[in-house]
Design a protein around this motif. Structure first.
Motif, short mmCIF file in Angstrom:
data_model
loop_
_atom_site.label_atom_id
_atom_site.label_comp_id
_atom_site.label_asym_id
_atom_site.label_seq_id
_atom_site.Cartn_x
_atom_site.Cartn_y
_atom_site.Cartn_z
N ASP A 153 29.04 0.33 -19.55
CA ASP A 153 28.31 0.61 -18.39
C ASP A 153 29.07 0.45 -17.09
OD1 ASP A 153 28.46 -2.27 -19.39
OD2 ASP A 153 26.88 -2.58 -17.76
N LYS A 154 29.13 1.39 -16.16
CA LYS A 154 29.77 1.50 -14.91
C LYS A 154 29.16 0.26 -13.90
CE LYS A 154 31.28 4.94 -17.01
NZ LYS A 154 32.19 4.49 -18.24
N ILE A 155 27.94 -0.07 -13.93
CA ILE A 155 27.39 -0.86 -13.02
C ILE A 155 28.11 -2.42 -13.17
CG2 ILE A 155 25.42 -1.70 -14.51
CD1 ILE A 155 23.56 -1.64 -12.22
N ASN A 156 28.71 -2.55 -14.33
CA ASN A 156 29.63 -3.74 -14.55
C ASN A 156 30.65 -3.83 -14.49
OD1 ASN A 156 27.50 -6.19 -14.76
ND2 ASN A 156 26.73 -5.08 -16.81
N TYR A 157 31.50 -2.76 -14.02
CA TYR A 157 33.11 -2.76 -13.86
C TYR A 157 33.62 -3.77 -13.30
CZ TYR A 157 34.14 1.96 -16.36
OH TYR A 157 34.42 2.84 -17.15
N ARG A 182 33.06 13.07 -12.70
CA ARG A 182 33.05 14.37 -12.93
C ARG A 182 33.16 15.03 -11.66
NH1 ARG A 182 28.68 15.88 -17.67
NH2 ARG A 182 29.48 14.43 -19.15
N GLY A 183 33.84 14.41 -10.78
CA GLY A 183 33.89 14.69 -9.43
C GLY A 183 32.72 14.34 -8.40
N SER A 184 31.49 13.79 -8.87
CA SER A 184 30.64 13.46 -8.36
C SER A 184 30.79 12.41 -7.06
CB SER A 184 29.44 12.95 -9.26
OG SER A 184 29.71 11.83 -9.46
N VAL A 185 31.88 11.54 -7.26
CA VAL A 185 32.11 10.78 -6.04
C VAL A 185 32.39 11.19 -4.96
CG1 VAL A 185 33.03 8.86 -7.68
CG2 VAL A 185 34.47 10.73 -6.90
N VAL A 186 32.76 12.38 -4.63
CA VAL A 186 32.97 13.25 -3.26
C VAL A 186 31.74 14.34 -3.03
CG1 VAL A 186 35.34 12.78 -3.43
CG2 VAL A 186 34.33 15.15 -4.55
N LEU A 187 30.69 13.98 -3.90
CA LEU A 187 29.59 15.24 -3.71
C LEU A 187 28.41 14.44 -2.82
CD1 LEU A 187 28.73 16.81 -6.96
CD2 LEU A 187 29.91 17.87 -5.20
N PRO A 188 27.93 15.50 -1.96
CA PRO A 188 26.77 14.67 -1.12
C PRO A 188 25.83 14.35 -2.25
CG PRO A 188 27.37 16.90 -0.29
CD PRO A 188 28.25 16.59 -1.54
N ARG A 196 22.39 10.57 -12.61
CA ARG A 196 23.72 10.16 -12.50
C ARG A 196 23.91 9.64 -11.36
NH1 ARG A 196 26.61 15.89 -14.26
NH2 ARG A 196 26.38 15.80 -16.50
N LYS A 197 22.95 9.28 -10.58
CA LYS A 197 22.99 8.66 -9.18
C LYS A 197 23.58 7.17 -9.39
CE LYS A 197 20.22 11.59 -6.32
NZ LYS A 197 19.13 11.94 -5.33
N GLN A 198 22.96 6.32 -10.09
CA GLN A 198 23.34 5.12 -10.10
C GLN A 198 24.77 5.09 -10.62
OE1 GLN A 198 21.47 2.56 -13.20
NE2 GLN A 198 21.30 1.02 -11.81
N ASP A 199 25.13 5.58 -11.78
CA ASP A 199 26.74 5.63 -12.13
C ASP A 199 27.52 5.94 -11.06
OD1 ASP A 199 26.04 4.33 -14.51
OD2 ASP A 199 26.49 6.27 -15.96
N ARG A 200 27.04 7.07 -10.23
CA ARG A 200 28.15 7.40 -9.23
C ARG A 200 28.20 6.36 -8.21
NH1 ARG A 200 26.54 9.13 -4.27
NH2 ARG A 200 27.87 10.54 -2.94
N GLU A 201 27.03 5.62 -7.55
CA GLU A 201 26.77 4.64 -6.74
C GLU A 201 27.87 3.31 -7.15
OE1 GLU A 201 23.05 3.87 -5.83
OE2 GLU A 201 22.59 5.91 -4.96
#
Length: 234
Positions: A153-157, A182-188, A196-201
């Motif tokens: 889980d990304k929230i605990n990385y 999937r490239g979402s780290v640079v998307l608006p 996918r917003k929580q994992d992205r953040e």
């Protein structure tokens, strides 16, 4: 293309399916063991097959394991066990891989048994943080691990990172998967699907923190869905 191999639906950030397929067909599949190949095919029929470790990431992991002469490893987030099988095949006969969370692991277990490496794996069915905390209660575990792979889980990385910095030996490696999302780290943010917003953040925050961590040397590689390789310096 590998015989009877379907064109993959991948999570690589390359924007060319043909280029990614070229990498797989030319450099990855010809060197992939028959056991890994079988597990990859078994996993492909699972509804969440896309979250499996990308085979090109696995190939890089195998090289890293060899470069640090890894014997004692830990993996957080196993799915069907592709990366775990790869680790068990790569480490020496007296090596040991600790596997945390085997929710869907039963899918890959028959292949791991067939490969004859089940004896190298300690299975711990649990959430990852309590297991890491328990390992740290025994001071002999501090600085004892050669290699770690995190695909949980990304929230605990960052929570995993803090604990792994104590468990890894100096010069040990930890690899974090999916650090480009999937490239979402640079998307608006407005263009990112809600689910996918929580994992992205969480991933953006983790990337900032790990990039500034003086305890490690890092390489953020655009392989698979992005992996961050960290070497403990002290």
């Amino acid at each position: 293309m590998e015989q009877n191999e379907e064109k993959v639906s991948h999570k690589d950030i390359l924007k060319s399916e043909d280029l990614y397929q070229y990498i797989l067909d030319t450099s990855v599949y010809p060197r992939e063991s028959e056991f890994l190949k079988e597990l990859r095919h078994v996993t492909a029929s699972h509804p969440k097959a896309v979250i499996s470790t990308a085979p090109d990431v696995g190939q890089l992991m195998a090289m890293l394991l060899k470069l640090v002469n890894a014997k004692k490893t830990i993996e957080l987030g196993v799915y069907t066990g592709y990366s775990l099988l790869l680790t068990a095949l790569t480490i020496p006969e007296d090596g040991k891989a600790i596997d945390v969370n085997r929710e869907t692991f039963e899918i890959g277990l028959p292949v791991i048994k067939k490969a004859g490496v089940e004896n190298k794996i300690d299975y711990i069915e649990s959430e990852a943080l309590p297991v890491l905390d328990q390992l740290l209660q025994n001071h002999e575990n501090e600085g004892s691990f050669d290699f770690a792979f995190v695909d949980a889980d990304k929230i605990n990385y960052w929570n995993y990172h803090e604990r792994l910095m104590k468990l890894l030996k100096v010069d040990g490696l930890v690899v974090y998967d999916n650090t480009l999302r999937r490239g979402s780290v640079v998307l608006p943010e407005a263009l990112v699907p809600e689910h996918r917003k929580q994992d992205r953040e969480s991933t953006i925050e983790f990337n900032k923190l790990v990039a500034a961590d003086p305890r490690i040397q890092i390489s953020h590689a655009s392989v698979g869905d992005g992996i961050t390789i960290c070497r403990r310096l002290y």
